[in-house]
Scaffold this active site. Structure first.
Site, PDB file in Angstrom:
ATOM      1  N   GLY A 118      47.119  38.007  38.263  1.00 15.99           N
ATOM      2  CA  GLY A 118      47.410  37.280  37.027  1.00 15.99           C
ATOM      3  C   GLY A 118      46.467  36.141  36.733  1.00 15.99           C
ATOM      4  O   GLY A 118      46.715  35.355  35.816  1.00 15.99           O
TER       5      GLY A 118
ATOM      6  N   VAL B 142      46.325  39.518  31.857  1.00 15.35           N
ATOM      7  CA  VAL B 142      47.676  40.079  31.994  1.00 15.35           C
ATOM      8  C   VAL B 142      47.556  41.594  31.808  1.00 15.35           C
ATOM      9  O   VAL B 142      47.196  42.067  30.727  1.00 15.35           O
ATOM     10  CB  VAL B 142      48.631  39.487  30.943  1.00 15.35           C
ATOM     11  CG1 VAL B 142      50.009  40.130  31.062  1.00 15.35           C
ATOM     12  CG2 VAL B 142      48.727  37.975  31.112  1.00 15.35           C
TER      13      VAL B 142
ATOM     14  N   TYR C  16      52.686  45.042  60.877  1.00 13.96           N
ATOM     15  CA  TYR C  16      53.657  44.317  60.062  1.00 13.96           C
ATOM     16  C   TYR C  16      54.649  43.695  61.040  1.00 13.96           C
ATOM     17  O   TYR C  16      55.247  44.406  61.841  1.00 13.96           O
ATOM     18  CB  TYR C  16      54.335  45.329  59.155  1.00 13.96           C
ATOM     19  CG  TYR C  16      55.171  44.777  58.023  1.00 13.96           C
ATOM     20  CD1 TYR C  16      54.642  44.650  56.749  1.00 13.96           C
ATOM     21  CD2 TYR C  16      56.497  44.431  58.224  1.00 13.96           C
ATOM     22  CE1 TYR C  16      55.420  44.188  55.688  1.00 13.96           C
ATOM     23  CE2 TYR C  16      57.274  43.953  57.175  1.00 13.96           C
ATOM     24  CZ  TYR C  16      56.730  43.838  55.911  1.00 13.96           C
ATOM     25  OH  TYR C  16      57.500  43.381  54.865  1.00 13.96           O
TER      26      TYR C  16
END
Lengths: 534, 534
Positions: free
Chosen positions: A256, A260, A452
């Site tokens: 962003g 956009v 992770y």
């Protein structure tokens, strides 16, 4: 269903009753602690500051100053967001939440904000875990959060090329619903699938369903359309190109800050017809890692290839395997895949793995059920979508429960893994006296895994954010020192900035800053994300 | 071996004698013409202008003002380059050719050129076909061509992650030679393999060996190191990352305009042990395209999947197949691939394809020869590496013989193909009265093919460059109008600029210009390539 303003997903899906008791019992067995519950505050009682700006008449109908709206757009869904919400700690809220109906509205909103120097935060599902949508700016300028939820349509489907033009604000399930009549699917299923949007996936380089090959949403992009303050950008629809640096790759991961994203042409798949899956237990984690590497380098390209370590296997799959469990799955819309699974299992056996006798999926003729048949994998998968709800339930009980992730080359994994888990343990011990760290691989590449990590520690109610921040800083340092990336698929946002700034080449930072300034001369787009606010 | 200064490859490999007679006979059968031969000029007689600049003492030892050196670095190896060389038309030659010994030399050269406002053209193998290395600048500033040929070493090999740190100036064969002792290979074999370098492949997003999946060199990159005028840029070695827009993807395709690539960590493969290949004839080209699409969308991922149209099959494989021939090949270092080939052949049969009874490759036990067994494919492959030499031989006989390429989505292919071949035929007819256009797919994606076209027409000696330029403009317009990319893997250089400028999104052009200005404030790096010279 009602979206939770303070926590993950739907209010109706919160963990309660017997499920909560089981969870708390399991956690008490791992880490001692009081685990008293706390209720989220009433939004109306938060006393949010008045909006510092009001929309011009032409845009007023798009803009909401409702406290519930503003509170629900103030934070992402990280542990630190949820806990701050639980404490009613909403220091930074957007002044307005705008909901454009079409691209023209996005252009008008950016024009207005450029003129007035108002910061603009593009908002998809709001599932950021890195402060990516939080209006935490370095100055006190007003902030308008642009929620793209109304741009939720599949606009065109090209069945021949297996591609669709899709608006950025569509949520995962609604997207798949619109593709299903064409027998097509994006097959991008991040853990946040239900509560995140295409535009968010693109802006943050989300990691999806495929453990190999098409790991990031990047690989599924044919072209992107975005509104920048200096004009609309649209790349040509192409299956591949070598015409200069890729325009799409500049927007992918731009979070962003450059524009956009309003729509994209996405590459689709036919729905898989053949599936084969099972799990493999290991007595030794190093051997399990070696087996996973062999599979990742085999060219077999499993759709699923998740190595759960012993703690992860115990907590989320209910399995006792000292070296961990490798959950393997193959799928194809074109041909049987059982032989590939069997070859992968040979590779696992070469490294001491013990495959389950069960095989999930269906027969080589493509018939038979697609569910069941692999208890360990099935349990883990069922647990997968509940994990964020569990995290919230634990947060309400003053537990520190959060994840972080990275990727590194195989040659560095042992050292990095040791350093990260040690850093986590030491930091947890320091701030809470105890704690558990778990690890799984979410994606694997021929040249390295994406580990992770999960953290579970008993916190002190009122201090768990600060406690987590200390742990997070310690593990981030370990990752940076040992050659990992600060994020494989959680993005940078505001929270990863210190490590991202060190990771990225200095000349690239200069180039990116220049590109940003050219596209967004007033510096209104998500200031403070990726780059220092100008 | 002696590198040709005016044409492709090695002087000793030029087409002569019986091979030349056969080629000319074949061409005469297709297009009528005189085909009188012309000799290349003597470099010493070219009368190159004196260099406009001389190197400072500290860099003098790196720099050559030798006319042969300067002539050999003046053009790439496009048809228009070769013909201009044959005519002694060297309007733009570099003033000096610098050969840095290490990265420090590159830094020093850029510092000197930045101070003096001298243009710098990074030069690998010089096989550009788009004016990418030609010192054709919009002003009359001096030009130093930086030939990276001395940076030709593999510096580190990481067998665990299957990756190597490689200097940018290494040529294909020398790279593979250094990797072979580790049983590793990059398996990036563009047609220019012998005469192009890693740095050139990266800077131009070269297309390689794999027809599917890893089509561009981009996919084989772990990290890149480059010298920019504002400093050295080096990305972290990572198997995958989501930390902001990819720094490597900005350098990939930057064609020497943002920095000079000095080394890269590249992803490697084990050498394939199993291979299976054959060819499939079609009576109808549309059916052949549909079959190729089915294979491309099957997830079988053949290493080779080249659809030759009838003319290409006839000229280069000696086969008469009205709908063309699909050359298919599978390979793996891990497992047999014959079943994949057979499944691909089923898909071809579904579309009316007739597979050859011959199968190349080896047995499922991995034994047996790897060559032969598929006459059509073998003939085509043998022809493949001779094609540029054939082009040169034809150029010497006043033939217009050149290629161009694109990529588009499957839904647009029929229309684009029709428009491009019609535009080519009309343009050839207009400028020469006759001509032949051929087509093959070099790479295929689930969402579209990369068609590669060949043009053969009898030119007028002395005018063939202008004649070709007219044809090229016509086909480029057709490509742009019908949604193709102006280049799938030949890069943009100076010659593709008009169409590239229209293809790329305007805001991206603004961003890229800003990035360029930030990295190269004096605008010395390959001015006029990708962007207008500032």
């Amino acid at each position: 269903m009602t979206r939770s303003w303070w926590g993950w997903g739907n209010v109706e899906d919160e963990i309660r009753g017997a499920e909560l008791d089981t969870l708390l019992d399991r956690v008490r067995a791992l880490v001692p602690g009081e685990l008293a519950g706390h209720e989220p505050p009433d939004v109306a009682a938060l006393g949010l500051p008045e909006p510092r700006v009001s929309a011009p008449a032409s845009l007023a109908a798009l803009c909401s100053a409702d406290p519930g709206d503003r509170a629900a757009h103030a934070h992402g869904k990280a542990f630190r967001d949820v806990v701050r919400n639980l404490h009613g700690d909403l220091r930074h809220v957007p002044d307005l939440v705008a909901r454009p109906r079409d691209e023209r509205d996005v252009v008008d909103l950016l024009d207005w904000c450029t003129r007035e120097g108002i910061a603009v935060i593009a908002f998809g599902g709001g599932s950021s875990v890195v402060g990516g949508v939080e209006p935490r700016c370095s100055d006190d300028r007003p902030v308008v959060t642009v929620d793209l939820g109304r741009l939720n349509r599949v606009l065109e489907v090209d069945v021949t090329s297996r591609a669709a033009r899709v608006q950025a604000g569509v949520f995962g399930p609604h997207l798949e619903e619109q593709l299903a009549p064409h027998d097509l699917t994006l097959r991008h299923f991040p853990q946040s699938f239900e509560f995140s949007t295409l535009g968010g996936w693109l802006a943050t380089r989300a990691g999806g369903h495929y453990a190999t090959l098409y790991t990031h949403i990047d690989d599924l992009v044919q072209s992107i359309r975005a509104v920048t303050p200096i004009g609309v950008s649209e790349s040509r629809r192409l299956p591949g190109s070598g015409a200069g640096p890729s325009p799409d790759r500049l927007l992918l991961g731009s979070e962003g800050t450059l524009g956009v994203i309003t729509e994209a042409w996405m590459r689709l798949q036919r729905r898989p017809r053949w599936r084969a899956r099972t799990s493999v237990r290991f007595a030794d984690h190093a051997a399990a890692v070696a087996a996973t590497r062999a599979v990742a380098q085999s060219g077999l390209n499993p759709a699923n290839c998740r190595l759960l370590d012993a703690a992860e296997a115990l907590i989320h799959a209910g399995v006792n395997a000292p070296g961990g469990v490798l959950v393997l799955g193959f799928e194809s819309a074109d041909h049987p895949v059982r032989d590939r699974l069997e070859r992968a299992l040979e590779l696992c056996r070469d490294h001491g793995g013990v495959p389950s006798a069960e095989r999930g999926g269906n027969g080589d003729d493509g018939t038979g059920g697609t569910a069941g048949g692999d208890a360990v994998g099935d349990t883990w998968r069922a647990s997968f979508l509940r994990m964020p709800y569990q995290r919230d339930a634990l947060a309400r009980h003053a537990m520190i429960a959060e994840t972080f992730e990275t990727a590194c080359t195989w040659d560095r994994f042992d050292e990095l893994h040791h350093a990260v888990t040690e850093a986590a343990r030491q930091a947890m011990h320091k701030v809470t006296g105890t704690g558990v760290v778990t690890c799984r691989f979410t994606h694997v590449y021929p040249d390295g895994p994406a580990p992770y990590y999960g953290i579970y520690a008993p916190g002190r109610w009122g201090s768990t954010v600060a406690q987590w921040d200390d742990i997070k800083a310690a593990v981030s340092e370990a990752i940076a020192t040992h050659g990992g990336t600060i994020t494989h698929h959680h993005a940078v946002g505001r929270d990863h900035r210190p490590w991202y700034d060190r990771q990225r080449p200095a000349p690239f930072a200069t180039a990116l800053t220049a590109a940003k300034t050219a596209l967004d001369p007033a510096g209104i787009l998500n200031p403070g994300v990726l780059l220092a606010a100008g």
